[in-house]
Scaffold this motif. Sequence first.
Motif, mmCIF file in Angstrom:
data_model
loop_
_atom_site.group_PDB
_atom_site.id
_atom_site.type_symbol
_atom_site.label_atom_id
_atom_site.label_comp_id
_atom_site.label_asym_id
_atom_site.label_seq_id
_atom_site.Cartn_x
_atom_site.Cartn_y
_atom_site.Cartn_z
ATOM 1 N N ALA A 18 0.921 -1.320 -0.004
ATOM 2 C CA ALA A 18 -0.188 -0.036 0.078
ATOM 3 C C ALA A 18 1.020 1.233 0.201
ATOM 4 N N ARG A 155 -8.095 1.356 -0.987
ATOM 5 C CA ARG A 155 -7.394 0.514 -0.062
ATOM 6 C C ARG A 155 -7.896 0.305 1.475
ATOM 7 N N PHE A 162 -1.256 4.333 2.414
ATOM 8 C CA PHE A 162 -1.187 4.649 1.042
ATOM 9 C C PHE A 162 -0.879 6.102 0.934
#
Length: 217
Positions: A18, A155, A162
Amino acid sequence: MAGSSIASDPVNSGILPAAIAGFGTGLSLIIAIGAQNAFVLRQGVRGQAVLAVVGICAASDAVLIALGVAGLGAVVTAWPIALTVVGLAGGIFLIGYGVIATRRVLRPAGQGLTVEGASASSMRIAVLTCLALTWLNPHVYLDTVLLLGSVAADRGSLRWVFGLGAMAASLAWFAVLGYGARLLSAVLARPAAWRALDGLVAVTMLVMGTLLLVRTF
């Protein structure tokens, strides 16, 4: 025991992927030559207020990315009038800055890398210009808050990881651009080369300012 160690591994839990995705996405949004990048490049080459300019750009991106990850993209789309006002102000500012850069190209006054001292006045001008180039660009809100925020939302619980990856990309890019620009000093020691850089800045500012005004209307 082995299963718990795997679960706690950041690579297997998805944290690292991520963060890498955020870094790559953030870098792709800011790496293109634009008004802000052209300004950071020029300041870096001259060695003037580089820390302040890099800090403003990275901190501003961090704030905008956080707003996007927090889900405030809907607010951006709900206020089209605000984006219009920002677009008008930003377009006029960019064109004005482009005209100043054009004058430096046509009427060079000792251009080159004879860098004057970083006075309080030059520092203030650099900071204000950087803030204007950053916050008077409606694409910043659309790309960073809306687009990056929507990608981060996919996500799920890792959206902030992220976002941190995207913030790291912004900091890395502007630091490299600002401080790495001094590597061009040997080339830009010649006035003609410096005028070419100012020409790039002028064209970038004028084109982007015109496009902002056209798209706003």
